[in-house]
Design a protein around this motif. Structure first.
Motif, PDB file in Angstrom:
ATOM      1  N   UNK A 105     -15.259 104.076  76.014  1.00 14.18           N
ATOM      2  CA  UNK A 105     -15.028 103.177  77.149  1.00 14.18           C
ATOM      3  C   UNK A 105     -14.837 104.012  78.404  1.00 14.18           C
ATOM      4  N   UNK A 106     -15.696 103.790  79.387  1.00 18.37           N
ATOM      5  CA  UNK A 106     -15.688 104.574  80.618  1.00 18.37           C
ATOM      6  C   UNK A 106     -15.919 103.637  81.807  1.00 18.37           C
ATOM      7  N   UNK A 107     -15.308 103.955  82.926  1.00 15.12           N
ATOM      8  CA  UNK A 107     -15.485 103.153  84.129  1.00 15.12           C
ATOM      9  C   UNK A 107     -16.759 103.566  84.863  1.00 15.12           C
ATOM     10  N   UNK A 108     -17.410 102.624  85.535  1.00 17.01           N
ATOM     11  CA  UNK A 108     -18.574 102.975  86.362  1.00 17.01           C
ATOM     12  C   UNK A 108     -18.210 104.058  87.362  1.00 17.01           C
ATOM     13  N   UNK A 109     -19.139 104.993  87.558  1.00 17.89           N
ATOM     14  CA  UNK A 109     -18.920 106.098  88.476  1.00 17.89           C
ATOM     15  C   UNK A 109     -18.287 107.308  87.832  1.00 17.89           C
ATOM     16  N   UNK A 110     -17.709 107.144  86.661  1.00 21.89           N
ATOM     17  CA  UNK A 110     -17.093 108.269  85.962  1.00 21.89           C
ATOM     18  C   UNK A 110     -18.120 108.961  85.073  1.00 21.89           C
ATOM     19  N   UNK A 111     -17.671 110.093  84.495  1.00 22.71           N
ATOM     20  CA  UNK A 111     -18.520 110.876  83.613  1.00 22.71           C
ATOM     21  C   UNK A 111     -18.297 110.464  82.166  1.00 22.71           C
ATOM     22  N   UNK A 112     -19.390 110.421  81.415  1.00 25.45           N
ATOM     23  CA  UNK A 112     -19.302 110.135  79.985  1.00 25.45           C
ATOM     24  C   UNK A 112     -19.832 111.318  79.199  1.00 25.45           C
ATOM     25  N   UNK A 113     -19.125 111.681  78.145  1.00 29.35           N
ATOM     26  CA  UNK A 113     -19.535 112.796  77.289  1.00 29.35           C
ATOM     27  C   UNK A 113     -19.611 112.300  75.846  1.00 29.35           C
ATOM     28  N   UNK A 114     -20.801 112.368  75.280  1.00 30.37           N
ATOM     29  CA  UNK A 114     -21.045 111.909  73.914  1.00 30.37           C
ATOM     30  C   UNK A 114     -21.368 113.129  73.052  1.00 30.37           C
ATOM     31  N   UNK A 115     -20.869 113.130  71.815  1.00 30.71           N
ATOM     32  CA  UNK A 115     -21.037 114.286  70.934  1.00 30.71           C
ATOM     33  C   UNK A 115     -21.881 113.951  69.723  1.00 30.71           C
ATOM     34  N   UNK A 116     -22.544 114.977  69.227  1.00 28.38           N
ATOM     35  CA  UNK A 116     -23.404 114.853  68.051  1.00 28.38           C
ATOM     36  C   UNK A 116     -23.286 116.156  67.264  1.00 28.38           C
ATOM     37  N   UNK A 117     -23.030 116.019  65.971  1.00 29.90           N
ATOM     38  CA  UNK A 117     -22.885 117.195  65.106  1.00 29.90           C
ATOM     39  C   UNK A 117     -23.872 117.088  63.952  1.00 29.90           C
ATOM     40  N   UNK A 157     -22.443 110.279  86.332  1.00 27.75           N
ATOM     41  CA  UNK A 157     -21.810 109.216  87.105  1.00 27.75           C
ATOM     42  C   UNK A 157     -22.391 107.891  86.620  1.00 27.75           C
ATOM     43  N   UNK A 158     -21.614 107.205  85.814  1.00 28.02           N
ATOM     44  CA  UNK A 158     -22.151 106.050  85.102  1.00 28.02           C
ATOM     45  C   UNK A 158     -22.561 104.916  86.039  1.00 28.02           C
ATOM     46  N   UNK A 159     -23.769 104.440  85.808  1.00 29.85           N
ATOM     47  CA  UNK A 159     -24.264 103.259  86.488  1.00 29.85           C
ATOM     48  C   UNK A 159     -24.187 102.074  85.527  1.00 29.85           C
ATOM     49  N   UNK A 160     -24.241 100.879  86.071  1.00 29.42           N
ATOM     50  CA  UNK A 160     -24.103  99.682  85.236  1.00 29.42           C
ATOM     51  C   UNK A 160     -25.172  99.622  84.145  1.00 29.42           C
ATOM     52  N   UNK A 161     -26.357 100.137  84.455  1.00 25.68           N
ATOM     53  CA  UNK A 161     -27.462 100.063  83.489  1.00 25.68           C
ATOM     54  C   UNK A 161     -27.345 101.109  82.378  1.00 25.68           C
ATOM     55  N   UNK A 162     -26.339 101.977  82.442  1.00 27.55           N
ATOM     56  CA  UNK A 162     -26.192 103.026  81.429  1.00 27.55           C
ATOM     57  C   UNK A 162     -25.367 102.574  80.229  1.00 27.55           C
TER      58      UNK A 162
END
Lengths: 116, 108
Positions: free
Chosen positions: B12-24, B77-82
Motif C-alpha cells: 500500500x503506497x500513496x500516489x507520488x511516493x516510491x514503491x519497491x517490489x521484491x522478487x527472489x 513516483x506512483x501515478x494513479x495508473x500504476x
C-alpha cells in the motif's frame, strides 16, 4: 499495429477437447517463438507451451504434457493450442503471447471453463 | 524448476511516493529476469526485461535492479495508473519459464 487475437474458448465438460486459435498481425510472425500462457481465476501466470519459429521445437509444462499440443501455421500467421482430456484445473484465461523468454506482446485472452 | 517468490503480497503506497517490489529466485537466474504489470480485466504487459531494460513505451519512473537471486522493481513516483498487480518472471533456466505469484500494489 502489432496484434494477437485469440478465439476458441468456451465451456467444456471434463475429459473433453477444445482448440484455441490465435491470429497474429502487424509483425513478421515466422520471426518469433510463440507461447500460450494461462491464468486460472484469481491466480498467477503459467506458461503452458511454446513453439519455435519453424515449429521444429516445442515445450510443455509438465501438467499438460501428453494432453495439449501447440502448433502454428506461418503462412496463415496463426498459432493453435489443441487441448484434450481437459480437467477442472485447466479452467483459465489462455493468452497467446509473442516470445518465449521475455513475453513481449499479449493477446486479450480467451476463457476456457472445464465443468460438468 | 526455479521458484520465484515475490514480496510483499500486497503493498500500500500513496500516489507520488516510491514503491519497491521484491522478487527472489530459488537459484541464480543470472540477468534473465522480467517484470510485468497487469490491471484488472487486462492482459499482462511487459515492463522490464534483462533485469533493467525497459520495454518499448514504458515510462522512466519504472526501473529494475538486481542480479543472481535478488531483484527489485522500483516505481519512483506512483501515478494513479500504476496501481496494479506486478509479476516477475525468470527465463534463465528454461523450459519452463516461471513466474512469481505477484504483488498487488494498492492505493494507500
Amino acid at each position: 499495429e502489432v496484434q494477437l487475437v485469440e478465439s476458441g474458448g468456451g465451456l467444456v465438460q471434463p475429459g473433453g477437447s477444445l482448440r484455441l486459435s490465435c491470429a497474429a498481425s502487424g509483425f513478421t510472425f515466422n520471426d518469433y517463438w510463440m507461447s500460450w500462457v494461462r491464468q486460472a481465476p484469481g491466480k498467477g501466470l503459467e506458461c503452458v507451451a511454446n513453439i519455435k519459429q519453424d515449429g521444429s521445437e516445442k515445450h510443455y509444462v509438465d501438467s499438460v504434457k501428453g494432453r495439449f499440443s501447440i502448433s502454428r501455421d506461418n503462412a496463415g500467421n496463426s498459432l493453435y493450442l489443441q487441448m484434450n482430456s481437459l480437467r477442472a484445473e485447466d479452467t483459465a484465461v489462455y493468452y497467446c503471447v509473442r516470445g518465449h523468454y521475455q513475453l513481449e506482446v499479449w493477446g486479450q485472452g480467451t476463457t476456457v471453463t472445464v465443468s460438468s | 524448476e526455479i521458484v520465484m517468490t515475490q514480496s510483499p503480497a500486497t503493498l500500500s503506497v500513496s500516489p507520488g511516493e516510491r514503491a519497491t517490489l521484491s522478487c527472489r529466485a530459488s537459484q541464480s537466474v543470472s540477468s534473465k529476469l522480467a517484470w510485468y504489470q497487469q490491471k484488472p480485466g487486462q492482459a499482462p504487459r511487459l515492463l522490464i526485461y534483462e533485469v533493467s531494460t525497459r520495454a518499448t513505451g514504458i515510462p522512466a519512473r519504472f526501473s529494475g535492479s538486481g542480479s543472481g537471486t535478488e531483484f527489485t522493481l522500483t516505481i519512483s513516483s506512483l501515478q494513479s495508473e500504476d496501481f496494479a498487480v506486478y509479476y516477475c518472471q525468470q527465463y534463465n533456466n528454461w523450459p519452463p519459464i516461471t513466474f512469481g505469484q505477484g504483488t498487488r500494489l494498492e492505493i494507500k
